[in-house]
Write a protein that holds these residues in place. Structure first.
Motif, PDB file in Angstrom:
ATOM      1  N   PRO A  90       0.804  -1.234   0.000  1.00 43.73           N
ATOM      2  CA  PRO A  90       0.000   0.000   0.000  1.00 43.73           C
ATOM      3  C   PRO A  90       0.833   1.279   0.000  1.00 43.73           C
ATOM      4  O   PRO A  90       0.312   2.353  -0.306  1.00 43.73           O
ATOM      5  N   GLU A  91       2.128   1.186   0.355  1.00 44.51           N
ATOM      6  CA  GLU A  91       2.947   2.379   0.524  1.00 44.51           C
ATOM      7  C   GLU A  91       3.932   2.603  -0.615  1.00 44.51           C
ATOM      8  O   GLU A  91       4.645   3.596  -0.634  1.00 44.51           O
ATOM      9  N   LYS A 146      -0.923   7.857   4.265  1.00 41.35           N
ATOM     10  CA  LYS A 146      -2.237   8.489   4.164  1.00 41.35           C
ATOM     11  C   LYS A 146      -2.283   9.794   4.941  1.00 41.35           C
ATOM     12  O   LYS A 146      -2.853  10.792   4.495  1.00 41.35           O
ATOM     13  N   THR A 147      -1.739   9.793   6.134  1.00 43.32           N
ATOM     14  CA  THR A 147      -1.666  11.021   6.932  1.00 43.32           C
ATOM     15  C   THR A 147      -0.214  11.255   7.303  1.00 43.32           C
ATOM     16  O   THR A 147       0.521  10.311   7.591  1.00 43.32           O
ATOM     17  N   ARG A 149       2.911  13.864   9.251  1.00 42.34           N
ATOM     18  CA  ARG A 149       3.261  14.866  10.252  1.00 42.34           C
ATOM     19  C   ARG A 149       4.785  14.990  10.247  1.00 42.34           C
ATOM     20  O   ARG A 149       5.479  13.973  10.217  1.00 42.34           O
ATOM     21  N   PRO A 150       5.327  16.215  10.244  1.00 39.81           N
ATOM     22  CA  PRO A 150       6.774  16.388  10.124  1.00 39.81           C
ATOM     23  C   PRO A 150       7.555  15.498  11.089  1.00 39.81           C
ATOM     24  O   PRO A 150       7.216  15.396  12.272  1.00 39.81           O
ATOM     25  N   PHE A 151       8.580  14.846  10.564  1.00 42.00           N
ATOM     26  CA  PHE A 151       9.484  13.943  11.263  1.00 42.00           C
ATOM     27  C   PHE A 151       8.836  12.603  11.626  1.00 42.00           C
ATOM     28  O   PHE A 151       9.467  11.559  11.506  1.00 42.00           O
ATOM     29  N   LEU A 152       7.601  12.617  12.091  1.00 44.36           N
ATOM     30  CA  LEU A 152       6.986  11.386  12.580  1.00 44.36           C
ATOM     31  C   LEU A 152       6.537  10.482  11.449  1.00 44.36           C
ATOM     32  O   LEU A 152       6.666   9.254  11.512  1.00 44.36           O
ATOM     33  N   ARG A 153       5.970  11.061  10.398  1.00 44.41           N
ATOM     34  CA  ARG A 153       5.456  10.256   9.292  1.00 44.41           C
ATOM     35  C   ARG A 153       5.378  11.151   8.059  1.00 44.41           C
ATOM     36  O   ARG A 153       4.470  11.957   7.938  1.00 44.41           O
ATOM     37  N   THR A 154       6.351  11.008   7.170  1.00 46.22           N
ATOM     38  CA  THR A 154       6.362  11.804   5.948  1.00 46.22           C
ATOM     39  C   THR A 154       6.538  10.876   4.746  1.00 46.22           C
ATOM     40  O   THR A 154       7.001   9.744   4.878  1.00 46.22           O
ATOM     41  N   ALA A 474      -0.117   4.848  20.054  1.00 46.98           N
ATOM     42  CA  ALA A 474       1.196   5.216  19.519  1.00 46.98           C
ATOM     43  C   ALA A 474       1.102   6.138  18.321  1.00 46.98           C
ATOM     44  O   ALA A 474       0.064   6.223  17.662  1.00 46.98           O
ATOM     45  N   TYR A 475       2.204   6.811  18.067  1.00 48.65           N
ATOM     46  CA  TYR A 475       2.343   7.614  16.842  1.00 48.65           C
ATOM     47  C   TYR A 475       2.742   6.705  15.688  1.00 48.65           C
ATOM     48  O   TYR A 475       3.406   5.691  15.882  1.00 48.65           O
TER      49      TYR A 475
END
Length: 475
Positions: A90-91, A146-147, A149-154, A474-475
């Motif tokens: 999916p990614e 899909k969603t 956030r800077p640094f955490l999930r880009t 969790a993030y």
């Protein structure tokens, strides 16, 4: 500390907005025109450079060598290992055209590089004398999230990925566990972030791995952050890619592999563990600026000369910024607080006359008057105190938000009212793990190395249980 910076949302009112405010206003990133991608500004990239430099030295001390793999891989190659491709499908971003030409074998932009390393190993490993292969790569990878956030999930992020090949399962398992120890050492002694070490459940392990080991850290809001993982891959990839070698008995056998990685997600962890309502709070070991020198009444005779001399004196020992801009001292104080600079040195006419300077700590706002004659020693000692103090505070916060529960009712009360880590017994069934995830949006973060027997029944189903798990959102 000084009064809360009004330019930042209160972290206890809206933690997500606080985080966004901090990464922007401390000039770590800017948003790019590409969906889910950010621009690392010099200050943000400076933190990553210091992380990379220190981790790279630790890897090389263990005998690892750096390589670089292409960012593209043929889609047919990615599909060789079924579990792996299913986990990432999916990614994965796929390139189907080059100019006006449709590609017969589409290219994938690497979400990780296991298959590229496997293809390389299959070409370069023939004998036991070629083993072990201890490789690491610093690069970027792309995953269509899909969603974001800077640094955490880009969509694109920087990381390192280690890939090793060994003659036996024992050697490969040892490598995976050793690298988790390296990550633990780095997080606790460099980033000042305490972690829990353990093994992932079958459901949460890396796609294609036999075993995944992890370090989990707790953010200020009680959520977990998967901070680093290592994987024992077994010989599944080796069989898919025909990575064989002739052993000492002249028998042809498959290698056993590992992979392991950490990413710029670490910077998000630093922000959310140590930051406060005035902005960043950086551990001295990864702060691009460890010391900011601020002249007071700099137009007065002798002040600029004194701060310039001080800068020259200490710049070889510390990462120092001398700010002689025309901004007011108060503005400069706020600016360097926002950037999380660990230590501020104030020097004005009265200080110079007395032969002193004022040290101001970012972590707790404490001020100390020190003699200019031994200021290097005082700065070094204070930076060490800040580094250790940040770790101690984070450890206390983690322990204060870690709870033990025995029943599902207790679990629900804690997860909804007291965000943090939950210690509970688990029967090791996927059904119970899935129920907790579905009902409470909590996952098993790890099965900790240090097991505590806090009961004998599963927190979910009430059946006999011998495994303790750490649950959290969790993030």
């Amino acid at each position: 500390m000084n009064k809360k910076n009004e330019a930042i949302t209160d972290m206890n009112v809206d933690f997500a907005q606080w985080y966004t405010d901090v990464v922007k206003k401390s000039e770590l990133i800017d948003y790019s025109p590409v969906r889910g991608c950010v621009i690392l500004r010099p200050y943000g990239y400076g933190i990553w450079e210091l992380i990379q430099k220190q981790l790279d030295a630790m890897f090389k001390e263990g005998g690892h060598e750096n390589v670089y793999m292409p960012m593209f891989l043929p889609k047919s190659l990615l599909q060789k290992e079924a579990d792996h491709v299913e986990g990432f499908a999916p990614e994965v971003l796929t390139i189907t055209h080059a100019g006006d030409e449709e590609l017969v074998d589409p290219l994938c932009i690497r979400p990780t590089s296991e298959v590229l390393f496997c293809e390389h190993f299959s070409n370069t490993i023939q004998s036991y004398r070629d083993l072990p292969k201890l490789y690491n790569q610093w690069c970027s990878v792309v995953r269509w999230e899909k969603t974001t956030r800077p640094f955490l999930r880009t969509t694109e992020f920087l990381w390192q990925e280690g890939h090793t090949a060994h003659a036996s399962e024992e050697e490969a398992q040892k490598e995976a566990k050793t690298m988790l120890d390296v990550y633990t050492d780095f997080f606790e002694n460099v980033l000042a972030i305490p972690v829990i070490r353990g093994r992932k459940s079958e459901k949460e392990k890396f796609a294609g791995a036999v075993t995944t080991y992890t370090i989990e850290s707790m953010m200020h809001d009680g959520k977990a952050l998967q901070s680093g993982t290592t994987h024992y891959l077994g010989d599944g990839f080796a069989k898919a890619f025909d990575i064989t070698f002739t052993d000492k008995e002249n028998k042809l056998t498959h290698v056993h592999q590992t992979s392991w990685g950490v990413s710029t997600r670490m910077i998000g962890g630093i922000i959310m563990v140590h930051g406060d309502n005035n902005g960043l709070v950086l551990p001295p070991k990864i702060a691009p600026i460890q010391v900011a020198i601020i002249p007071i009444a700099q137009n007065k005779e002798g002040v600029l000369e004194a701060v310039t001399n001080l800068h020259e004196e200490i710049k070889s020992q510390f990462r120092v910024k001398l700010d002689i801009s025309d901004k007011t001292p108060g503005f400069k104080f706020s600016e360097y607080e926002m950037k999380g600079v660990p230590l501020r040195v104030e020097l004005g006419p009265k200080d110079i006359e007395a032969g002193n300077a004022v040290l101001v700590r970012r972590d707790n706002g404490e001020k100390k008057v020190v003699s200019l004659s031994n200021i290097e020693e005082e700065i070094e000692k204070t930076l060490e105190e800040i580094q250790q103090g940040l770790y101690n505070n984070a450890k206390e916060a983690k322990e204060a938000k870690t709870y033990s529960v025995a029943t599902l009712q207790q679990f629900e009360e804690v997860i909804t009212q007291k965000p943090g880590f939950i210690k509970a017994m688990w029967c090791e069934s996927g059904e119970c793990e899935e129920k907790i995830k579905k009902d409470f949006s909590a996952t098993i973060r790890c099965l900790p190395y240090e097991q505590e027997i806090i009961g004998d029944t599963c927190v979910c189903c009430g059946e006999k249980a011998e495994m303790q798990a750490i649950f959290a959102r969790a993030y």
